[in-house]
Design a protein around this motif. Structure first.
Motif, PDB file in Angstrom:
ATOM      1  N   ALA A   1       0.825  -1.199   0.000  1.00  0.00           N
ATOM      2  CA  ALA A   1       0.000   0.000   0.000  1.00  0.00           C
ATOM      3  C   ALA A   1       0.866   1.260   0.000  1.00  0.00           C
ATOM      4  CB  ALA A   1      -0.922  -0.016   1.224  1.00  0.00           C
ATOM      5  N   ARG A   2       1.982   1.232   0.750  1.00  0.00           N
ATOM      6  CA  ARG A   2       2.877   2.413   0.736  1.00  0.00           C
ATOM      7  C   ARG A   2       3.404   2.692  -0.663  1.00  0.00           C
ATOM      8  NH1 ARG A   2       5.267   0.028   5.623  1.00  0.00           N
ATOM      9  NH2 ARG A   2       4.488   1.136   7.486  1.00  0.00           N
ATOM     10  N   ALA A   3       3.760   1.618  -1.363  1.00  0.00           N
ATOM     11  CA  ALA A   3       4.336   1.796  -2.698  1.00  0.00           C
ATOM     12  C   ALA A   3       3.306   2.316  -3.686  1.00  0.00           C
ATOM     13  CB  ALA A   3       4.934   0.478  -3.187  1.00  0.00           C
ATOM     14  N   LEU A   4       2.071   1.851  -3.551  1.00  0.00           N
ATOM     15  CA  LEU A   4       1.038   2.242  -4.509  1.00  0.00           C
ATOM     16  C   LEU A   4       0.452   3.621  -4.237  1.00  0.00           C
ATOM     17  CD1 LEU A   4      -0.921  -1.139  -4.888  1.00  0.00           C
ATOM     18  CD2 LEU A   4       0.632  -0.087  -6.538  1.00  0.00           C
ATOM     19  N   THR A   5       0.542   4.086  -2.996  1.00  0.00           N
ATOM     20  CA  THR A   5      -0.147   5.329  -2.629  1.00  0.00           C
ATOM     21  C   THR A   5       0.807   6.490  -2.374  1.00  0.00           C
ATOM     22  OG1 THR A   5      -0.094   4.670  -0.296  1.00  0.00           O
ATOM     23  CG2 THR A   5      -2.034   4.026  -1.588  1.00  0.00           C
ATOM     24  N   GLU A   6       2.039   6.402  -2.900  1.00  0.00           N
ATOM     25  CA  GLU A   6       2.977   7.502  -2.676  1.00  0.00           C
ATOM     26  C   GLU A   6       2.483   8.793  -3.308  1.00  0.00           C
ATOM     27  OE1 GLU A   6       6.775   6.383  -4.076  1.00  0.00           O
ATOM     28  OE2 GLU A   6       7.184   4.962  -2.442  1.00  0.00           O
ATOM     29  N   SER A   7       1.849   8.665  -4.458  1.00  0.00           N
ATOM     30  CA  SER A   7       1.372   9.868  -5.166  1.00  0.00           C
ATOM     31  C   SER A   7      -0.054  10.259  -4.777  1.00  0.00           C
ATOM     32  CB  SER A   7       1.440   9.627  -6.682  1.00  0.00           C
ATOM     33  OG  SER A   7       0.627   8.521  -7.047  1.00  0.00           O
TER      34      SER A   7
ATOM     35  N   SER B   1      -3.083  11.751  -2.436  1.00  0.00           N
ATOM     36  CA  SER B   1      -3.262  12.737  -1.380  1.00  0.00           C
ATOM     37  C   SER B   1      -3.929  12.068  -0.167  1.00  0.00           C
ATOM     38  CB  SER B   1      -4.111  13.907  -1.874  1.00  0.00           C
ATOM     39  OG  SER B   1      -5.416  13.445  -2.216  1.00  0.00           O
ATOM     40  N   VAL B   2      -4.002  12.816   0.919  1.00  0.00           N
ATOM     41  CA  VAL B   2      -4.614  12.252   2.138  1.00  0.00           C
ATOM     42  C   VAL B   2      -6.109  11.982   1.909  1.00  0.00           C
ATOM     43  CG1 VAL B   2      -5.101  12.677   4.571  1.00  0.00           C
ATOM     44  CG2 VAL B   2      -2.911  13.382   3.595  1.00  0.00           C
ATOM     45  N   LYS B   3      -6.782  12.841   1.156  1.00  0.00           N
ATOM     46  CA  LYS B   3      -8.203  12.644   0.899  1.00  0.00           C
ATOM     47  C   LYS B   3      -8.456  11.409   0.061  1.00  0.00           C
ATOM     48  CE  LYS B   3      -9.485  17.532   1.263  1.00  0.00           C
ATOM     49  NZ  LYS B   3     -10.118  18.677   0.564  1.00  0.00           N
ATOM     50  N   GLU B   4      -7.487  11.049  -0.785  1.00  0.00           N
ATOM     51  CA  GLU B   4      -7.665   9.869  -1.631  1.00  0.00           C
ATOM     52  C   GLU B   4      -7.444   8.562  -0.874  1.00  0.00           C
ATOM     53  OE1 GLU B   4      -6.283  11.773  -5.927  1.00  0.00           O
ATOM     54  OE2 GLU B   4      -4.853  10.656  -4.695  1.00  0.00           O
ATOM     55  N   LEU B   5      -6.894   8.643   0.316  1.00  0.00           N
ATOM     56  CA  LEU B   5      -6.666   7.434   1.120  1.00  0.00           C
ATOM     57  C   LEU B   5      -7.969   7.013   1.813  1.00  0.00           C
ATOM     58  CD1 LEU B   5      -3.199   8.275   2.751  1.00  0.00           C
ATOM     59  CD2 LEU B   5      -3.665   6.617   0.931  1.00  0.00           C
ATOM     60  N   THR B   6      -8.804   6.368   1.036  1.00  0.00           N
ATOM     61  CA  THR B   6     -10.071   5.868   1.591  1.00  0.00           C
ATOM     62  C   THR B   6     -10.009   4.344   1.674  1.00  0.00           C
ATOM     63  OG1 THR B   6     -11.088   5.736  -0.600  1.00  0.00           O
ATOM     64  CG2 THR B   6     -11.336   7.807   0.619  1.00  0.00           C
ATOM     65  N   ALA B   7     -10.813   3.789   2.574  1.00  0.00           N
ATOM     66  CA  ALA B   7     -10.812   2.337   2.766  1.00  0.00           C
ATOM     67  C   ALA B   7     -11.334   1.619   1.529  1.00  0.00           C
ATOM     68  CB  ALA B   7     -11.669   1.985   3.985  1.00  0.00           C
ATOM     69  N   ASP B   8     -12.347   2.194   0.870  1.00  0.00           N
ATOM     70  CA  ASP B   8     -12.918   1.539  -0.298  1.00  0.00           C
ATOM     71  C   ASP B   8     -11.921   1.495  -1.446  1.00  0.00           C
ATOM     72  OD1 ASP B   8     -14.786   0.300  -1.854  1.00  0.00           O
ATOM     73  OD2 ASP B   8     -15.724   2.166  -2.524  1.00  0.00           O
TER      74      ASP B   8
ATOM     75  N   THR C   1      -8.078  -1.452  -4.820  1.00  0.00           N
ATOM     76  CA  THR C   1      -6.760  -1.440  -5.464  1.00  0.00           C
ATOM     77  C   THR C   1      -5.938  -2.655  -5.058  1.00  0.00           C
ATOM     78  OG1 THR C   1      -6.794   0.978  -5.467  1.00  0.00           O
ATOM     79  CG2 THR C   1      -4.661  -0.083  -5.800  1.00  0.00           C
ATOM     80  N   LEU C   2      -5.941  -2.993  -3.774  1.00  0.00           N
ATOM     81  CA  LEU C   2      -5.138  -4.118  -3.280  1.00  0.00           C
ATOM     82  C   LEU C   2      -5.890  -5.445  -3.290  1.00  0.00           C
ATOM     83  CD1 LEU C   2      -3.453  -2.302  -0.266  1.00  0.00           C
ATOM     84  CD2 LEU C   2      -2.458  -2.765  -2.512  1.00  0.00           C
ATOM     85  N   ARG C   3      -7.197  -5.393  -3.653  1.00  0.00           N
ATOM     86  CA  ARG C   3      -8.020  -6.605  -3.676  1.00  0.00           C
ATOM     87  C   ARG C   3      -7.958  -7.340  -2.330  1.00  0.00           C
ATOM     88  NH1 ARG C   3      -9.772  -7.809  -8.705  1.00  0.00           N
ATOM     89  NH2 ARG C   3      -8.788  -6.722 -10.451  1.00  0.00           N
ATOM     90  N   THR C   4      -8.384  -6.618  -1.337  1.00  0.00           N
ATOM     91  CA  THR C   4      -8.378  -7.181   0.013  1.00  0.00           C
ATOM     92  C   THR C   4      -9.749  -6.975   0.648  1.00  0.00           C
ATOM     93  OG1 THR C   4      -7.241  -7.169   2.146  1.00  0.00           O
ATOM     94  CG2 THR C   4      -7.553  -5.041   1.060  1.00  0.00           C
TER      95      THR C   4
ATOM     96  N   LEU D   1      -5.510  -0.295   6.612  1.00  0.00           N
ATOM     97  CA  LEU D   1      -4.495   0.378   5.802  1.00  0.00           C
ATOM     98  C   LEU D   1      -4.752   1.886   5.744  1.00  0.00           C
ATOM     99  CD1 LEU D   1      -4.239  -2.201   2.864  1.00  0.00           C
ATOM    100  CD2 LEU D   1      -2.590  -1.848   4.712  1.00  0.00           C
ATOM    101  N   ARG D   2      -6.034   2.275   5.627  1.00  0.00           N
ATOM    102  CA  ARG D   2      -6.356   3.701   5.592  1.00  0.00           C
ATOM    103  C   ARG D   2      -5.892   4.399   6.868  1.00  0.00           C
ATOM    104  NH1 ARG D   2     -12.368   4.651   6.686  1.00  0.00           N
ATOM    105  NH2 ARG D   2     -11.505   3.857   8.670  1.00  0.00           N
ATOM    106  N   ASP D   3      -6.225   3.826   8.027  1.00  0.00           N
ATOM    107  CA  ASP D   3      -5.846   4.457   9.290  1.00  0.00           C
ATOM    108  C   ASP D   3      -4.326   4.507   9.459  1.00  0.00           C
ATOM    109  OD1 ASP D   3      -8.553   4.643   9.765  1.00  0.00           O
ATOM    110  OD2 ASP D   3      -8.636   2.830  11.037  1.00  0.00           O
TER     111      ASP D   3
END
Length: 293
Positions: free
Chosen positions: A242-248, A250-257, A262-265, A273-275
């Motif tokens: 998740a760190r590698a995929l979400t480097e670009s 923003s904080v608002k885009e970090l949602t659980a859904d 994206t990670l199929r989990t 992961l969001r928290d």
């Protein structure tokens, strides 16, 4: 019951019954003349006048015996008959006492109304003896005393038993195990049962799964080439990916859904992961602010 509180024996009971018979016979003899003279006054001949006391006082004795044998409603009926004929015999003996012992009366009372009432009373007693006497005899003949089985059933009835006679209640079983606490759900998630375990899924995924035709169950062993090669990822592996995929992001885009898709989990892993990622972003921003200052 004797003076010591113990029940009378057979000899004592026989003596008591014999004394009662003697008293009844003497009372019958005293009432004989009065009832005979009353019968003559209302028009009975010598033979009927001699039998008339048996009609009144004899039914009283029959009602007394029936009251000793019967129970319940039958016993109450016998006591009413006994009381009614006792009162009638008392009235006729009283009338005889007012006139004396000659027995040559023309009327039972001076007043016409009272004379008619006394004549009606004296004349109706023989008819009442036939009716009430036959009824009492029928009740006595049809009376069935309680048997031993009836007494045993009444004692075995829980309503007739005391609290100490009732069987003890079975001990309570072990308390049921508490149900496991369920994780919190999001606004767009629901629980489904998967092998007896509740699993949180998205409502949209559940609707889509319901719309898709169910695959046919395999009837044989699944070949190795058809089996999935996806391995179960640990929490650390998911977090690193998740760190590698979400480097670009923003904080608002970090949602659980979005993380879940994206990670199929699972949704629970998506919230975790969001928290975690948001907390890391906040710590990094605070560290940069301190370094700049």
């Amino acid at each position: 019951m004797s003076a010591t509180g113990k029940p009378l024996g057979r000899g004592g009971r026989n003596l008591l019954v014999g004394a009662l018979v003697v008293v009844v016979l003497m009372a019958f003899r005293v009432s004989w003349n009065a009832l005979r003279d009353v019968a003559r006054t209302i028009g009975a001949d010598d033979t009927a006048a001699m039998l008339y006391p048996f009609v009144v006082d004899g039914l009283m004795a029959l009602a007394l015996v029936a009251a000793l044998v019967l129970t319940g409603d039958g016993r109450r009926f016998a006591l009413r008959v006994l009381a009614a004929y006792t009162a009638a015999s008392l009235v006729l003996n009283y009338v005889h006492g007012l006139h004396g012992t000659s027995g040559e009366w023309a009327r039972l009372a001076e007043s016409d109304a009272l004379n008619w009432a006394l004549v009606l009373l004296a004349a109706s007693l023989p008819v009442g003896s036939i009716y009430f006497g036959s009824d009492l005899v029928g009740k006595v003949l049809h009376h069935r005393p309680p048997t031993g089985s009836d007494v045993e059933e009444s004692t075995q009835d829980p309503a007739n038993q005391s609290m100490s006679d009732l069987p003890e209640s079975a001990p309570a079983g072990p308390a049921p195990a508490p149900e496991p606490a369920l994780p919190e759900l999001g606004d767009d998630e629901v629980f489904v049962m998967d092998g007896g375990v509740p699993v949180a899924v998205m409502k949209s995924d559940r609707v889509a799964a319901a719309d898709r035709p169910r695959p046919r169950r395999a009837t044989g062993r699944v070949p190795e080439s058809a089996r999935t090669t996806r391995t179960v990822r640990t929490a650390d592996e998911l977090l690193a990916e998740a760190r590698a995929l979400t480097e670009s992001w923003s904080v608002k885009e970090l949602t659980a859904d979005r993380l879940r898709q994206t990670l199929r989990t699972s949704p629970a892993n998506g919230r975790m992961l969001r928290d975690t990622l948001r907390a890391e972003r906040e710590r990094n921003a605070a560290a940069e602010a301190v370094a700049v200052s």
